[in-house]
Design a protein around this motif. Structure first.
Motif, PDB file in Angstrom:
ATOM      1  N   ALA A  97      23.880 -19.788  24.624  1.00 45.27           N
ATOM      2  CA  ALA A  97      22.743 -20.566  24.128  1.00 45.27           C
ATOM      3  C   ALA A  97      23.127 -21.492  22.981  1.00 45.27           C
ATOM      4  CB  ALA A  97      21.621 -19.619  23.697  1.00 45.27           C
ATOM      5  N   PHE A  98      23.909 -20.990  22.027  1.00 44.66           N
ATOM      6  CA  PHE A  98      24.290 -21.859  20.910  1.00 44.66           C
ATOM      7  C   PHE A  98      25.313 -22.898  21.362  1.00 44.66           C
ATOM      8  CE2 PHE A  98      25.903 -23.374  16.929  1.00 44.66           C
ATOM      9  CZ  PHE A  98      24.800 -23.311  16.077  1.00 44.66           C
ATOM     10  N   GLY A  99      26.156 -22.536  22.305  1.00 41.45           N
ATOM     11  CA  GLY A  99      27.101 -23.500  22.856  1.00 41.45           C
ATOM     12  C   GLY A  99      26.386 -24.663  23.529  1.00 41.45           C
ATOM     13  N   ALA A 100      25.280 -24.370  24.236  1.00 43.75           N
ATOM     14  CA  ALA A 100      24.495 -25.429  24.867  1.00 43.75           C
ATOM     15  C   ALA A 100      23.876 -26.339  23.809  1.00 43.75           C
ATOM     16  CB  ALA A 100      23.410 -24.821  25.740  1.00 43.75           C
ATOM     17  N   LEU A 101      23.392 -25.743  22.718  1.00 41.06           N
ATOM     18  CA  LEU A 101      22.828 -26.522  21.626  1.00 41.06           C
ATOM     19  C   LEU A 101      23.901 -27.393  20.978  1.00 41.06           C
ATOM     20  CD1 LEU A 101      20.346 -27.099  19.819  1.00 41.06           C
ATOM     21  CD2 LEU A 101      21.104 -25.203  18.366  1.00 41.06           C
ATOM     22  N   PHE A 194      27.615 -29.178  10.072  1.00 35.77           N
ATOM     23  CA  PHE A 194      26.170 -28.947  10.096  1.00 35.77           C
ATOM     24  C   PHE A 194      25.819 -27.806  11.047  1.00 35.77           C
ATOM     25  CE2 PHE A 194      22.350 -30.041  12.650  1.00 35.77           C
ATOM     26  CZ  PHE A 194      21.386 -29.689  11.722  1.00 35.77           C
ATOM     27  N   LEU A 195      26.400 -27.812  12.244  1.00 33.50           N
ATOM     28  CA  LEU A 195      26.098 -26.775  13.231  1.00 33.50           C
ATOM     29  C   LEU A 195      26.524 -25.395  12.739  1.00 33.50           C
ATOM     30  CD1 LEU A 195      27.097 -28.786  16.399  1.00 33.50           C
ATOM     31  CD2 LEU A 195      24.839 -27.793  15.991  1.00 33.50           C
ATOM     32  N   ASP A 196      27.659 -25.335  12.057  1.00 34.37           N
ATOM     33  CA  ASP A 196      28.090 -24.041  11.497  1.00 34.37           C
ATOM     34  C   ASP A 196      27.047 -23.507  10.518  1.00 34.37           C
ATOM     35  OD1 ASP A 196      30.387 -24.108  12.989  1.00 34.37           O
ATOM     36  OD2 ASP A 196      31.703 -24.672  11.333  1.00 34.37           O
ATOM     37  N   GLY A 197      26.373 -24.418   9.817  1.00 40.11           N
ATOM     38  CA  GLY A 197      25.343 -23.995   8.877  1.00 40.11           C
ATOM     39  C   GLY A 197      24.075 -23.503   9.540  1.00 40.11           C
ATOM     40  N   LEU A 198      23.908 -23.789  10.832  1.00 41.19           N
ATOM     41  CA  LEU A 198      22.730 -23.321  11.556  1.00 41.19           C
ATOM     42  C   LEU A 198      22.895 -21.904  12.096  1.00 41.19           C
ATOM     43  CD1 LEU A 198      21.677 -26.419  13.726  1.00 41.19           C
ATOM     44  CD2 LEU A 198      20.893 -25.764  11.446  1.00 41.19           C
ATOM     45  N   MET A 199      24.111 -21.406  12.105  1.00 37.23           N
ATOM     46  CA  MET A 199      24.362 -20.108  12.735  1.00 37.23           C
ATOM     47  C   MET A 199      23.993 -18.954  11.793  1.00 37.23           C
ATOM     48  SD  MET A 199      27.930 -20.748  14.836  1.00 37.23           S
ATOM     49  CE  MET A 199      27.652 -19.308  15.865  1.00 37.23           C
ATOM     50  N   THR A 200      23.676 -17.845  12.405  1.00 35.61           N
ATOM     51  CA  THR A 200      23.422 -16.630  11.638  1.00 35.61           C
ATOM     52  C   THR A 200      24.743 -15.907  11.392  1.00 35.61           C
ATOM     53  OG1 THR A 200      22.995 -15.456  13.710  1.00 35.61           O
ATOM     54  CG2 THR A 200      21.095 -16.326  12.527  1.00 35.61           C
ATOM     55  N   PRO A 201      24.846 -15.124  10.330  1.00 37.57           N
ATOM     56  CA  PRO A 201      23.803 -14.911   9.316  1.00 37.57           C
ATOM     57  C   PRO A 201      23.702 -16.092   8.358  1.00 37.57           C
ATOM     58  CG  PRO A 201      25.794 -13.728   8.722  1.00 37.57           C
ATOM     59  CD  PRO A 201      26.055 -14.319  10.076  1.00 37.57           C
ATOM     60  N   ALA A 202      22.472 -16.414   7.948  1.00 34.40           N
ATOM     61  CA  ALA A 202      22.257 -17.524   7.027  1.00 34.40           C
ATOM     62  C   ALA A 202      22.796 -17.166   5.646  1.00 34.40           C
ATOM     63  CB  ALA A 202      20.759 -17.838   6.941  1.00 34.40           C
ATOM     64  N   ARG A 203      23.412 -18.131   4.990  1.00 35.88           N
ATOM     65  CA  ARG A 203      23.994 -17.906   3.665  1.00 35.88           C
ATOM     66  C   ARG A 203      22.980 -18.111   2.545  1.00 35.88           C
ATOM     67  NH1 ARG A 203      29.613 -17.871   3.952  1.00 35.88           N
ATOM     68  NH2 ARG A 203      30.159 -17.120   6.027  1.00 35.88           N
ATOM     69  N   SER A 204      21.854 -18.757   2.845  1.00 40.23           N
ATOM     70  CA  SER A 204      20.843 -19.003   1.814  1.00 40.23           C
ATOM     71  C   SER A 204      19.486 -19.193   2.480  1.00 40.23           C
ATOM     72  CB  SER A 204      21.203 -20.247   0.986  1.00 40.23           C
ATOM     73  OG  SER A 204      21.192 -21.392   1.817  1.00 40.23           O
TER      74      SER A 204
END
Length: 219
Positions: A97-101, A194-204
């Motif tokens: 799913a994230f790969g498709a995004l 940017f995409l790396d920042g969308l992944m879980t776990p969120a850092r903030s």
């Protein structure tokens, strides 16, 4: 009693292939110039870059507003197609799913989605039925991509469609007038960050609320 012979309906002639190519070249040239310089572009420069005469441009688009509308429609339709292809790939098991995004985001960047941002403030018929339908198609497809990535636990829960589209728009165009013509070679690198920042776990925790496309159109 005489019978009325029903006349066969005449089909509208299909446009010639060269006419279609000219129209596509004009729209592509307009997209490039908008990305580089904003919406106040001379139409004769659009014609020059497209490799057509001014008469050909005005034969296809009666004024700047009509050209702007077709630019938005073209970019929106292309981006929607990429989102739908991403969904189909994920559903077929060809991508997670994230790969498709992720694939969609990079494909949308290649379609010069940054051209849409300055056009949103240009003068044209924003509520034309074709544009309303195109926005609806895009919203449905991107919302589905985000929902599937979120359902797998890969995408942070505080991100909305509007957040994604704002970032895409801002990261895929240089500031008009900066002369930063070599900008494209950095785009996919910055999108990956940017995409790396969308992944879980969120850092903030993100301030405010997740943005929607409807909220962006009201700004």
């Amino acid at each position: 009693m005489a019978t009325v012979t029903e006349q066969p309906q005449r089909r509208a002639p299909r446009p010639r292939a060269d006419a279609v190519r000219n129209r596509e070249r004009i729209v592509s040239a307009a997209i490039e110039l908008i990305v580089e310089h904003g919406t106040e572009l001379p139409l004769d420069e659009v014609a020059r870059r497209a490799g057509v005469g001014n008469a050909t441009l005005y034969r296809n688009f009666k004024d700047r507003g009509e050209l702007m509308r077709h630019v938005v429609l073209t970019v929106t339709d292309r981006i929607s197609a990429h989102a739908e292809q991403g969904l189909a790939a994920e559903q077929a098991g060809e991508a997670d799913a994230f790969g498709a995004l992720r694939t969609f985001v990079h494909a949308a960047a290649d379609e010069r989605i940054g051209a849409l941002c300055p056009i949103l403030h240009a003068t044209f018929e924003h509520d034309h039925p074709d544009l309303v339908a195109a926005r609806g198609r895009l919203t449905v497809a991107v919302e589905a991509l985000i929902a599937r990535a979120r359902a797998t636990g890969q995408l942070r829960t505080d991100v909305g469609v509007g957040d994604l589209m704002v970032a895409l728009s801002q990261l895929t165009r240089p500031l008009p007038g900066t002369g930063c013509m070599d900008f494209d070679r950095f785009v996919h690198r910055h999108l990956q960050l940017f995409l790396d920042g969308l992944m879980t776990p969120a850092r903030s925790e993100l301030p405010g609320e997740a943005a929607t496309l409807e909220a962006l159109r009201q700004e």
